[in-house]
Design a protein around this motif. Structure first.
Motif, PDB file in Angstrom:
ATOM      1  N   TYR A  94       0.819  -1.207   0.000  1.00  0.00           N
ATOM      2  CA  TYR A  94       0.000   0.000   0.000  1.00  0.00           C
ATOM      3  C   TYR A  94       0.857   1.263   0.000  1.00  0.00           C
ATOM      4  N   PRO A  95       0.395   2.310  -0.682  1.00  0.00           N
ATOM      5  CA  PRO A  95       1.030   3.615  -0.487  1.00  0.00           C
ATOM      6  C   PRO A  95       0.690   4.121   0.911  1.00  0.00           C
ATOM      7  N   MET A  96       1.549   4.972   1.456  1.00  0.00           N
ATOM      8  CA  MET A  96       1.314   5.465   2.817  1.00  0.00           C
ATOM      9  C   MET A  96       1.476   6.975   2.886  1.00  0.00           C
ATOM     10  N   MET A  97       0.540   7.612   3.591  1.00  0.00           N
ATOM     11  CA  MET A  97       0.646   9.026   3.919  1.00  0.00           C
ATOM     12  C   MET A  97       0.964   9.155   5.402  1.00  0.00           C
ATOM     13  N   VAL A  98       1.953   9.986   5.721  1.00  0.00           N
ATOM     14  CA  VAL A  98       2.342  10.243   7.103  1.00  0.00           C
ATOM     15  C   VAL A  98       1.899  11.654   7.451  1.00  0.00           C
ATOM     16  N   TYR A  99       1.073  11.764   8.485  1.00  0.00           N
ATOM     17  CA  TYR A  99       0.622  13.089   8.925  1.00  0.00           C
ATOM     18  C   TYR A  99       1.239  13.387  10.284  1.00  0.00           C
ATOM     19  N   ILE A 100       1.890  14.534  10.418  1.00  0.00           N
ATOM     20  CA  ILE A 100       2.569  14.859  11.672  1.00  0.00           C
ATOM     21  C   ILE A 100       2.058  16.164  12.261  1.00  0.00           C
ATOM     22  N   TYR A 101       1.857  16.134  13.569  1.00  0.00           N
ATOM     23  CA  TYR A 101       1.549  17.348  14.334  1.00  0.00           C
ATOM     24  C   TYR A 101       1.679  17.022  15.823  1.00  0.00           C
ATOM     25  N   GLU A 102       2.868  17.210  16.361  1.00  0.00           N
ATOM     26  CA  GLU A 102       3.113  16.985  17.783  1.00  0.00           C
ATOM     27  C   GLU A 102       2.635  15.590  18.200  1.00  0.00           C
ATOM     28  N   LYS A 103       1.728  15.491  19.180  1.00  0.00           N
ATOM     29  CA  LYS A 103       1.230  14.189  19.620  1.00  0.00           C
ATOM     30  C   LYS A 103      -0.211  13.991  19.143  1.00  0.00           C
ATOM     31  N   LEU A 104      -0.437  12.909  18.423  1.00  0.00           N
ATOM     32  CA  LEU A 104      -1.751  12.643  17.842  1.00  0.00           C
ATOM     33  C   LEU A 104      -2.390  11.357  18.354  1.00  0.00           C
ATOM     34  N   SER A 105      -1.642  10.532  19.091  1.00  0.00           N
ATOM     35  CA  SER A 105      -2.164   9.217  19.469  1.00  0.00           C
ATOM     36  C   SER A 105      -3.396   9.287  20.355  1.00  0.00           C
ATOM     37  N   ASP A 106      -3.582  10.414  21.066  1.00  0.00           N
ATOM     38  CA  ASP A 106      -4.772  10.508  21.912  1.00  0.00           C
ATOM     39  C   ASP A 106      -6.046  10.708  21.096  1.00  0.00           C
ATOM     40  N   GLU A 107      -5.915  10.835  19.766  1.00  0.00           N
ATOM     41  CA  GLU A 107      -7.083  10.949  18.892  1.00  0.00           C
ATOM     42  C   GLU A 107      -7.399   9.618  18.220  1.00  0.00           C
ATOM     43  N   LEU A 108      -6.953   8.519  18.811  1.00  0.00           N
ATOM     44  CA  LEU A 108      -7.141   7.197  18.233  1.00  0.00           C
ATOM     45  C   LEU A 108      -8.599   6.933  17.874  1.00  0.00           C
TER      46      LEU A 108
END
Length: 209
Positions: A124-138
């Motif tokens: 699969y192609p992959m897009m990486v989105y970054i902005y500080e900490k995002l894991s709490d938006e699981l």
């Protein structure tokens, strides 16, 4: 002001799994009582003025935040709206937590979104989105639509893997800190074998991206 003579309802967020739920703190008792914890994102409940009834929403990445009714025990949640049925005609996606270490050995988490019809034997192609900490938006539900950043639901529906890794910063070195967190996160997903390595993109915004 809070009336300490009455029970206090506390909203809880598990910092490891990002399950959310509610606890009750009784007057004179220092130990909160767990009422409910689940792999969902619960909104703050609104209580009826003259009845032991509350209304709130519950969502996941692939579950629209429909309205639910419960009482103060939270023993059962009854769904009373069905707006989420609109998404059933679309391919969506599912979100999971991934764990990795940055180049300094710090344990971090990220969100990995896979297409609904994910096949581990495919690339699969992959897009990486970054902005500080995002894991709490699981468990955040995101409607597909235009915006200043990529829309994970839209990309997953169109056959992309989406990775949203957490970043921890060293003061004075924002770029180097991002690099030391994002590259190991990307590599940890590539190592699973289902990423097309010549089709990885990245997007972020503002200072955190």
């Amino acid at each position: 002001a809070t009336d300490s003579s009455k029970p206090i309802l506390l909203r809880a967020d598990d910092q490891t799994t990002h399950d959310t739920g509610f606890y009750r703190l009784m007057a004179g008792n220092g130990l909160p009582l767990k009422l409910i914890m689940a792999a969902k994102s619960f909104s703050s409940p609104v209580k009826a003025r003259k009845a032991d009834q509350m209304i709130l929403t519950a969502s996941r990445f692939d579950e629209f935040p429909d309205l639910h009714v419960t009482d103060s025990s939270f023993k059962s949640l009854r769904k009373v709206s069905d707006a989420g049925r609109q998404k059933d005609q679309f391919l969506w996606g599912q979100a999971e937590l991934v764990r990795y270490r940055n180049t300094d050995g710090v344990e971090l988490s990220g969100i990995l979104v896979k297409p609904e019809n994910f096949d581990p034997q495919r690339k699969y192609p992959m897009m990486v989105y970054i902005y500080e900490k995002l894991s709490d938006e699981l468990h955040r539900f995101t409607n597909p639509g235009p915006g200043t950043s990529i829309n994970p639901s839209f990309y997953a529906s169109n056959g992309y893997i989406v990775l949203m890794p957490d970043i921890v910063y060293r003061i004075g070195y924002p770029g180097a800190s991002a690099l030391s967190c994002v590259l190991p996160a990307v590599q940890s997903v590539v190592d699973r074998g289902f990423i097309k390595e010549d089709a990885i993109g990245i997007q972020g915004h503002s200072w955190g991206g």
